[in-house]
Design a protein around this motif. Structure first.
Motif, PDB file in Angstrom:
ATOM      1  N   ALA A 136      90.561 102.532  94.121  1.00  0.00           N
ATOM      2  CA  ALA A 136      89.464 103.860  94.305  1.00  0.00           C
ATOM      3  C   ALA A 136      89.859 104.773  93.154  1.00  0.00           C
ATOM      4  CB  ALA A 136      89.885 104.607  95.586  1.00  0.00           C
ATOM      5  N   ARG A 137      88.669 104.343  92.238  1.00  0.00           N
ATOM      6  CA  ARG A 137      88.620 105.202  90.789  1.00  0.00           C
ATOM      7  C   ARG A 137      88.148 106.480  91.103  1.00  0.00           C
ATOM      8  NH1 ARG A 137      85.250 100.682  87.946  1.00  0.00           N
ATOM      9  NH2 ARG A 137      85.348 102.149  86.104  1.00  0.00           N
ATOM     10  N   GLY A 138      88.659 107.269  90.326  1.00  0.00           N
ATOM     11  CA  GLY A 138      87.948 108.778  90.192  1.00  0.00           C
ATOM     12  C   GLY A 138      86.919 108.949  89.284  1.00  0.00           C
ATOM     13  N   LYS A 139      86.736 110.346  89.018  1.00  0.00           N
ATOM     14  CA  LYS A 139      86.101 110.568  87.844  1.00  0.00           C
ATOM     15  C   LYS A 139      86.774 111.168  86.619  1.00  0.00           C
ATOM     16  CE  LYS A 139      81.371 110.818  89.977  1.00  0.00           C
ATOM     17  NZ  LYS A 139      80.111 111.490  90.068  1.00  0.00           N
ATOM     18  N   LEU A 140      87.524 112.396  87.302  1.00  0.00           N
ATOM     19  CA  LEU A 140      88.233 112.998  86.076  1.00  0.00           C
ATOM     20  C   LEU A 140      89.540 112.164  85.950  1.00  0.00           C
ATOM     21  CD1 LEU A 140      87.984 116.741  87.486  1.00  0.00           C
ATOM     22  CD2 LEU A 140      86.767 115.727  85.609  1.00  0.00           C
ATOM     23  N   PHE A 141      90.085 111.461  86.969  1.00  0.00           N
ATOM     24  CA  PHE A 141      91.236 110.606  86.666  1.00  0.00           C
ATOM     25  C   PHE A 141      90.930 109.163  87.052  1.00  0.00           C
ATOM     26  CE2 PHE A 141      92.125 115.153  87.581  1.00  0.00           C
ATOM     27  CZ  PHE A 141      93.473 115.451  86.850  1.00  0.00           C
ATOM     28  N   TRP A 142      91.777 108.507  86.525  1.00  0.00           N
ATOM     29  CA  TRP A 142      91.734 107.052  86.893  1.00  0.00           C
ATOM     30  C   TRP A 142      91.750 106.510  88.268  1.00  0.00           C
ATOM     31  CZ3 TRP A 142      95.488 103.506  88.817  1.00  0.00           C
ATOM     32  CH2 TRP A 142      96.784 104.196  89.105  1.00  0.00           C
ATOM     33  N   GLN A 143      92.345 107.466  89.239  1.00  0.00           N
ATOM     34  CA  GLN A 143      92.231 107.227  90.544  1.00  0.00           C
ATOM     35  C   GLN A 143      91.916 108.607  91.451  1.00  0.00           C
ATOM     36  OE1 GLN A 143      96.226 106.056  92.176  1.00  0.00           O
ATOM     37  NE2 GLN A 143      97.172 107.856  91.055  1.00  0.00           N
ATOM     38  N   CYS A 144      91.336 108.052  92.664  1.00  0.00           N
ATOM     39  CA  CYS A 144      90.708 109.263  93.390  1.00  0.00           C
ATOM     40  C   CYS A 144      92.232 110.307  93.874  1.00  0.00           C
ATOM     41  CB  CYS A 144      90.062 108.812  94.693  1.00  0.00           C
ATOM     42  SG  CYS A 144      88.383 108.486  94.555  1.00  0.00           S
ATOM     43  N   LEU A 145      93.103 109.608  93.952  1.00  0.00           N
ATOM     44  CA  LEU A 145      94.273 110.578  94.224  1.00  0.00           C
ATOM     45  C   LEU A 145      94.431 111.763  93.291  1.00  0.00           C
ATOM     46  CD1 LEU A 145      97.018 111.247  95.823  1.00  0.00           C
ATOM     47  CD2 LEU A 145      98.033 109.411  94.231  1.00  0.00           C
ATOM     48  N   ASN A 146      94.497 111.543  92.042  1.00  0.00           N
ATOM     49  CA  ASN A 146      94.591 112.532  91.085  1.00  0.00           C
ATOM     50  C   ASN A 146      93.374 113.712  91.295  1.00  0.00           C
ATOM     51  OD1 ASN A 146      95.738 110.046  89.496  1.00  0.00           O
ATOM     52  ND2 ASN A 146      97.258 111.910  89.674  1.00  0.00           N
ATOM     53  N   ASP A 147      91.968 113.115  91.498  1.00  0.00           N
ATOM     54  CA  ASP A 147      90.756 113.860  91.535  1.00  0.00           C
ATOM     55  C   ASP A 147      91.108 114.785  92.932  1.00  0.00           C
ATOM     56  OD1 ASP A 147      87.772 112.436  90.635  1.00  0.00           O
ATOM     57  OD2 ASP A 147      89.798 112.067  89.632  1.00  0.00           O
ATOM     58  N   SER A 148      91.851 114.196  93.737  1.00  0.00           N
ATOM     59  CA  SER A 148      92.120 115.193  95.023  1.00  0.00           C
ATOM     60  C   SER A 148      92.950 116.180  94.920  1.00  0.00           C
ATOM     61  CB  SER A 148      92.432 114.393  96.280  1.00  0.00           C
ATOM     62  OG  SER A 148      91.496 113.366  96.641  1.00  0.00           O
ATOM     63  N   ASN A 149      94.295 115.804  93.833  1.00  0.00           N
ATOM     64  CA  ASN A 149      95.039 116.871  93.404  1.00  0.00           C
ATOM     65  C   ASN A 149      94.321 118.162  92.774  1.00  0.00           C
ATOM     66  OD1 ASN A 149      97.402 114.583  91.954  1.00  0.00           O
ATOM     67  ND2 ASN A 149      97.110 114.972  94.092  1.00  0.00           N
TER      68      ASN A 149
END
Length: 748
Positions: A136-149
């Motif tokens: 699940a790639r994010g936009k600001l980060f390589w994964q949505c997990l960090n985008d959620s952070n």
């Protein structure tokens, strides 16, 4: 009169609606409240721990403001510049928002506003992250997990400057940044958002917290209960092979409380990921308590979120470091920012437990919010009591019936034995049924390897999980448990392991001089049953306890069993001969064996095999009841590891060919060595012999003989008995009678 009555009712109704709207639009309201901010301002200068935390945060944010704002185009994995910069940005925004509320200095609001509008300008045209590793790639980060952070922290910053911003500015941010951001990590990434996992907890909290700030009922519903129709195919998996969601499984924030937590507060992924998830669990819960108190979130599932903080603190060693069960980085501790949050919120909303204050005092930091102030005030006013970590058994599974983790402690955490008989632990689980680790104070004696990852170190796989996490760290041979035919438990397959768990036979922690726990595993290998009993026991005249380990194996077939001890320290001596290998070769070719060098090999020659090592100025001896033709192997981790991703730790292994067998061992601390005086004291074992004197379907018995000729007998019932059940067993023409699941006596 009737018309007048209706007019009065209508005006009253309008008044109620207006009151609700005013309450809903009050800011700040997530972690800070208006009344809380007023109290904080009044107390400034009189609460040492709060004042010191505020000073440190202010200095950190001021230095960041001086550097200027940078929101680079994302390109890096964890540890890379763009990743770390966006991470620091959301941490600084959250802190700056809080400083604005407390200090009323507009420079902090300006900093948050300007950064938010830089993100608003870039986000609308931002593609998904160029790194493709994540499911699940994010936009600001390589994964949505960090985008959620990012959104969890940034929501708090936005809440703090909400009233300071103009209506036009808020509308622009919400339309172009916050609403699209929330939609991206939820609707556009259901495989991330709509599951039960620590990843989804962050996603749910992120969407829910921005929903509370924007007063968006639809987003809040999505956060609490998940997406109604996510379109995910059956059997979809993440990068670690973990199932995204079982058919019919509930999703959303409440489901992420209901399923992973046992009634005792144990989190099935293990303490490392419980620590990570505690931040979104508790800050979103705090926000819900402030904005939607009618949900009674801290009462949900019998108050399990607050219970979980105490459970997590009990899963630490004497230095506050979390036991590395499942995927867990060693060194992570309750000094982390997530646990500062957890302790403060648990104190404030959980009945003002004074024992939590001792942890907060050690952390030397508090949240700059209502809960942090209450903790600091209580510490100032001398309400601190020591946090008592005693022996504990924590159940696993939503209903508490999927195994668990037992922690046996002696004295003031002088010795701590951690016994894992839990469920798989979702995608972060290891294949290590009935494994254990042993600590003296904060030092590892018999270790659990933990994870194979250099978190946020870019040079090591982008700071992400390394391939060796699957090929070594998760495999059964990496743990202190029994391995059959060089094959991992459940064949190392998640879809099999996730269906099964071990079961507790019995436990008794009532006598500190003799603590015992026993559990059974029947599914790790087809046709094989594993039954392990661990005892922490004080011998007469000894100032330290010994650990007695009985691993009973019953199988339908003849097998090769490997029984490793991953000891920490240097070899001192053995009572058996061995031959060292001049040319190192891997012990095997797969299932983790390919990563073990064989350094030396020996054979049993006595009734008892003994191996001594020195660790942190303390001597330890492992004594094992031997069988003819037992092979005794010294191993070292690091084979087939060209990039040096694994630690070069040592192991000692007993290899036995049998159908049914009992591995009976004692781990014994004794004596000391001073590098300053160069004196060696009591360097030899006090155990003369260890013998299995009875073993059948119903009972296993061992006799321990010390060098002082004192004999100890332990009998274990191999069935799950009621404590009131009476037993009779004849051993060497002597009859033993007792009630309950075990018997212990000194033989006269």
């Amino acid at each position: 009169m009737k018309i007048k009555h209706h007019i009065v009712l209508l005006l009253t109704f309008i008044g109620l609606i207006t009151a609700v709207e005013v309450k809903a639009q009050e800011h700040p309201s997530l972690i800070l409240t208006k009344s809380g901010v007023e109290k904080i301002r009044k107390e400034l200068g009189t609460v040492p721990l709060f004042d010191a935390t505020l000073k440190n945060v202010q200095a950190e944010v001021d230095a960041e403001i001086e550097l200027g704002i940078d929101t680079p185009i994302p390109k890096d994995f964890s540890g890379g510049y763009t990743h770390e910069k966006h991470k620091r940005n959301f941490l600084m925004m959250q802190k700056a928002g809080v400083l604005f509320q407390i200090l009323q200095d507009e420079k902090y609001a300006v900093y948050v506003r300007d950064m938010l509008f830089q993100y608003e300008a870039m986000y609308k045209d931002l593609p998904v992250h160029p790194q493709t590793r994540s499911y699940a790639r994010g936009k600001l980060f390589w994964q949505c997990l960090n985008d959620s952070n990012w959104l969890v922290y940034t929501s708090q910053a936005y809440d703090c400057i909400y009233d300071w911003l103009s209506k036009k500015e808020r509308k622009k941010l919400e339309k172009n940044l916050f609403k699209p951001f929330a939609d991206f990590i939820s609707i556009e990434n259901p495989q991330f958002f709509n599951r039960v996992h620590n990843h989804s907890t962050w996603g749910n909290a992120a969407v829910g917290m921005i929903a509370l700030v924007m007063d968006d009922a639809e987003l809040l519903e999505r956060a609490l209960y998940g997406l109604k129709d996510d379109g995910l195919p059956a059997g979809a998996k993440d990068n670690d092979g973990g199932l995204i969601r079982e058919e019919g499984q509930q999703t959303g924030f409440l489901a992420n409380i209901d399923e992973p937590f046992s009634p005792d507060g144990y989190y099935t992924e293990g303490p490392y990921y419980q620590r990570y998830a505690m931040y979104p669990f508790l800050v979103f819960a705090e926000a819900l308590q402030n904005v939607k108190p009618e949900l009674k979130i801290f009462e949900h599932k019998n108050g399990v979120l607050l219970k979980s903080v105490t459970a997590l603190l009990n899963l630490t060693d004497a230095d506050g470091k979390f036991f590395p069960l499942n995927d867990g980085q060693k060194g992570m501790s309750y000094y982390s920012r997530e646990l500062v949050t957890a302790v403060d919120i648990a104190y404030y909303y959980g009945g003002l437990n004074p024992q939590l204050l001792s942890i907060a005092a050690k952390q030397q930091s508090v949240l700059l919010d209502d809960s942090g102030l209450e903790v600091a005030l209580a510490i100032r006013d001398g309400k601190v009591k020591p946090f008592q970590k005693k022996s504990i058994n924590l159940t696993d599974g939503a209903d508490g019936k999927q195994g668990g983790v037992g922690v046996l402690r002696s004295g003031n955490e002088d010795f701590t034995l951690v016994f894992k008989y839990a469920a798989q632990g979702l995608s972060h689980g290891h294949y290590d049924k009935l494994s254990y680790s042993l600590y003296e104070k904060g030092n590892e004696v018999i270790q659990d390897y933990g994870l194979a990852r250099f978190v946020n170190i870019e040079q090591k796989g982008g700071g992400n999980y390394l391939k060796e996490n699957k090929t070594w760290a998760k495999q059964s041979i990496a743990h202190n448990t029994v391995i059959q035919n060089e094959t991992s438990h459940f064949s190392g397959k998640y879809e099999i392991g996730s269906k099964h768990h071990s079961d507790l036979n019995f436990k008794d922690f009532s006598n500190e001089d003799f603590q015992i726990i026993s559990a059974k595993e029947t599914n790790a290998y087809p046709g094989t049953e594993l039954n392990r009993t661990l005892v922490m026991m004080n011998l007469k005249g000894s100032d330290k306890p010994i650990v007695i380990d009985l691993m009973k194996v019953v199988s339908n077939t003849q097998n090769q069993y490997d029984f490793p001890f991953y000891f920490m320290g240097q070899v001192v001596n053995t009572n058996f001969n061995y031959v060292t290998e001049n040319s190192l070769k891997p012990l095997g070719t797969k299932n983790g064996y390919q990563h073990l060098w064989l350094e030396a090999k020996g054979k049993s020659s006595e009734e008892i095999n003994q191996f001594s090592f020195l660790n942190k100025e303390v001597f330890y001896t492992i004594s094992t009841a031997s069988q003819k033709n037992d092979e005794l192997l010294f191993t070292r981790i690091g084979a087939n590891d060209p990039e040096f991703n694994l630690r070069r730790d040592a192991g000692y292994m007993i290899r036995r060919n049998a159908k049914n067998t009992v591995f009976a061992s004692i781990i014994e601390p004794h004596g000391s060595y001073s590098h300053v005086s160069e004196f060696s004291v009591d360097s030899k074992s006090h155990i003369e012999n260890l013998k299995v004197v009875h073993d059948d379907e119903n009972y296993t018995a061992v006799k321990i003989t010390t060098v002082d000729k004192e004999q100890h007998l332990i009998i274990i019932s191999n069935n799950k008995d009621k404590n009131s059940k009476e037993h009779t067993l004849i051993i060497n023409d002597k009859e033993y009678n007792w009630k309950g699941s075990y018997h212990y006596s000194i033989i006269k």
